[in-house]
Scaffold this active site. Structure first.
Site, PDB file in Angstrom:
ATOM      1  N   THR A  53      21.064 -28.269   5.227  1.00  0.00           N
ATOM      2  CA  THR A  53      19.682 -28.716   5.080  1.00  0.00           C
ATOM      3  C   THR A  53      18.932 -27.829   4.095  1.00  0.00           C
ATOM      4  O   THR A  53      18.221 -28.312   3.208  1.00  0.00           O
ATOM      5  CB  THR A  53      18.963 -28.734   6.440  1.00  0.00           C
ATOM      6  OG1 THR A  53      19.556 -29.745   7.267  1.00  0.00           O
ATOM      7  CG2 THR A  53      17.479 -29.048   6.283  1.00  0.00           C
ATOM      8  N   ASN A  57      27.680 -39.464   6.988  1.00  0.00           N
ATOM      9  CA  ASN A  57      27.798 -38.788   8.276  1.00  0.00           C
ATOM     10  C   ASN A  57      27.912 -39.746   9.453  1.00  0.00           C
ATOM     11  O   ASN A  57      28.430 -39.372  10.507  1.00  0.00           O
ATOM     12  CB  ASN A  57      26.606 -37.851   8.495  1.00  0.00           C
ATOM     13  CG  ASN A  57      25.276 -38.560   8.340  1.00  0.00           C
ATOM     14  OD1 ASN A  57      24.960 -39.061   7.263  1.00  0.00           O
ATOM     15  ND2 ASN A  57      24.492 -38.609   9.397  1.00  0.00           N
ATOM     16  N   SER A  96      27.915 -27.136   5.036  1.00  0.00           N
ATOM     17  CA  SER A  96      27.538 -26.416   6.248  1.00  0.00           C
ATOM     18  C   SER A  96      28.807 -25.996   6.981  1.00  0.00           C
ATOM     19  O   SER A  96      29.726 -26.799   7.165  1.00  0.00           O
ATOM     20  CB  SER A  96      26.691 -27.318   7.147  1.00  0.00           C
ATOM     21  OG  SER A  96      25.867 -26.570   8.000  1.00  0.00           O
ATOM     22  N   HIS A 109      29.556 -25.279  10.097  1.00  0.00           N
ATOM     23  CA  HIS A 109      29.927 -25.772  11.431  1.00  0.00           C
ATOM     24  C   HIS A 109      30.561 -27.146  11.413  1.00  0.00           C
ATOM     25  O   HIS A 109      31.061 -27.623  12.431  1.00  0.00           O
ATOM     26  CB  HIS A 109      28.718 -25.752  12.369  1.00  0.00           C
ATOM     27  CG  HIS A 109      27.678 -26.790  12.095  1.00  0.00           C
ATOM     28  ND1 HIS A 109      27.492 -27.869  12.923  1.00  0.00           N
ATOM     29  CD2 HIS A 109      26.758 -26.904  11.121  1.00  0.00           C
ATOM     30  CE1 HIS A 109      26.499 -28.609  12.458  1.00  0.00           C
ATOM     31  NE2 HIS A 109      26.042 -28.049  11.368  1.00  0.00           N
ATOM     32  N   THR A 113      17.647 -10.792   4.849  1.00  0.00           N
ATOM     33  CA  THR A 113      18.899 -10.104   5.096  1.00  0.00           C
ATOM     34  C   THR A 113      20.016 -11.112   5.319  1.00  0.00           C
ATOM     35  O   THR A 113      19.861 -12.076   6.079  1.00  0.00           O
ATOM     36  CB  THR A 113      18.758  -9.201   6.342  1.00  0.00           C
ATOM     37  OG1 THR A 113      17.705  -8.268   6.110  1.00  0.00           O
ATOM     38  CG2 THR A 113      20.051  -8.462   6.628  1.00  0.00           C
ATOM     39  N   CYS A 124      21.396 -35.179  14.001  1.00  0.00           N
ATOM     40  CA  CYS A 124      20.118 -34.679  13.483  1.00  0.00           C
ATOM     41  C   CYS A 124      18.996 -35.681  13.679  1.00  0.00           C
ATOM     42  O   CYS A 124      17.832 -35.362  13.470  1.00  0.00           O
ATOM     43  CB  CYS A 124      20.254 -34.334  11.995  1.00  0.00           C
ATOM     44  SG  CYS A 124      21.490 -33.065  11.676  1.00  0.00           S
TER      45      CYS A 124
END
Length: 392
Positions: free
Chosen positions: A79, A156, A204, A206, A244, A330
């Site tokens: 995203t 998707n 992504s 995952h 970070t 999503c």
């Protein structure tokens, strides 16, 4: 096996498009990084150790994509990568072209960046199988300047694939950049960025067995784009995102990418066979059910099946030990039916009666057998309840 991962309830996991189980290699790499202290931007030994883990992950992901490590920008997921790509590209002059069946991370971003300029957003239609209609492209390039064309490699919801070759050729000839949301494709089918020739690509971790909350944007070297970071501050990732670095997540992403690449061909073939077995089993057990996108090339492990007249939420509730989905994770809970299925010409009732099953590296033949049994029984149960409530 997938069901062994949740021994307490013995779940059959068929929802890889929502998120894939964490690969053992990714778990080991993530835990090793979590057990180490150090900011990847620090100059001392522990910081250099963290930076080395990030560098290793870049090499692993670059190996999977066949690109340079310097072309990878780590993000919080696809995203964010999609937002970075579209916002930066649209800062060039010209229109933004995408398709009617993109993930909301593309469609909503596209609408946001073109707000107030509705004519600057062009949505390509799809046919009844979900394949992108490319016929309007030539006219679009003749009639207007285009900044970016963004088309997903694999849908998707249906798994339908798009051949980007003619899109890339036409776009580049017209001076436009090309971005692809490859979230569902990477780690499941081969990606060679030398051949694909897109300018930007989002992914992504995952979706291919890495941890949640980490992803990447490929930005081809030499592509002229203004920096449009969503987060500003320390100028990390060559100025594309501040903050970070998520060393543990990035390390897990790299390990998952390497593991997926080692078994890509064999996993794809095996998962394709299992998907076919699932479809054969369900069409035999549930007369009248329909497979969406069956006439188009699809991802090996995805099937979108409409059970006419059977509300998907009721079917899913009737098979509590099978993890599947009624569309994009999503968009779950959204009051509107699948925009993908509507764009393919399905009715709202059919869209509301569609279940997505998605398989992956850890799916077994036994999972498929149990999934077919559970789904067939769930549809029969819902049909019986509906028939009973319809009686006078």
């Amino acid at each position: 096996m997938a069901e062994a991962r949740a021994a307490e309830v013995d779940i059959v996991y068929l929802d890889y498009n929502a998120t894939a189980p964490l690969r053992p290699e990714a778990l080991d790499a993530t835990l090793a990084a979590l057990n180490s202290v150090g900011n990847a931007s620090s100059m001392h030994h522990l910081g250099r150790d963290a930076a080395a883990r990030v560098d290793a992950a870049r090499r692993q992901l670059a190996g999977l994509l066949n690109c340079s490590t310097g072309e990878i920008i780590f993000t919080s997921g696809a995203t964010e990568a999609n937002n970075l790509a579209l916002r930066a590209a649209y800062a060039r002059s010209g229109a933004l072209v995408t398709t009617a069946v993109e993930h909301p991370a593309i469609l909503e971003t596209a609408r946001a960046v073109t707000e107030g300029e509705p004519d600057s957003l062009v949505l390509l239609p799809v046919d009844g199988d979900g394949a992108v209609d490319l016929e309007p492209l030539d006219g679009i390039f003749r009639e207007r300047q285009v900044a970016l064309v963004s088309v997903m490699l694999a849908n998707n919801e249906t798994g339908v694939l798009t051949d980007l070759t003619p899109i890339v050729k036409a776009a580049h000839e017209a001076g436009a950049l090309v971005h692809t949301d490859a979230t569902q494709y990477v780690g499941r089918l081969p990606v060679d960025l030398d051949v694909l020739d897109v300018d930007l690509l989002s992914l992504s971790a995952h979706k291919f067995g890495g941890p949640q909350g980490v992803g990447a944007l490929f930005l081809r070297r030499g592509t002229s784009l203004p920096h449009r970071p969503l987060l500003v501050g320390g100028g990390h990732e060559r100025g594309w995102r501040a903050g970070t670095l998520n060393v543990a997540g990035i390390a897990g992403l790299g390990a998952a990418a390497e593991a997926a690449g080692l078994k890509l061909q064999s996993e794809s073939a095996r998962v394709s066979d299992l998907r076919n077995a699932l479809e054969v089993g369900l069409t035999a057990r549930v007369p009248g059910c329909r497979i969406n996108g069956a006439g188009a090339p699809r991802l090996p492990g995805v099937t979108s099946i409409t059970f006419p007249g059977m509300p998907a939420d009721a079917v899913l509730a009737a098979m509590p030990y099978v993890a599947a989905s009624d569309g994009s994770a999503c968009s779950s809970g959204a009051p509107t039916p699948s925009h993908v299925l509507l764009a393919m010409g399905r009715t709202r009732d059919d869209a509301d009666s569609t279940v997505r099953f998605s398989l992956g590296y850890d799916t077994t033949r036994r999972d498929i057998e149990r999934g077919v049994d559970a789904a067939a029984e769930a549809v029969a149960q819902v049909r019986s309840v509906l028939a009973a409530t319809a009686e006078p």
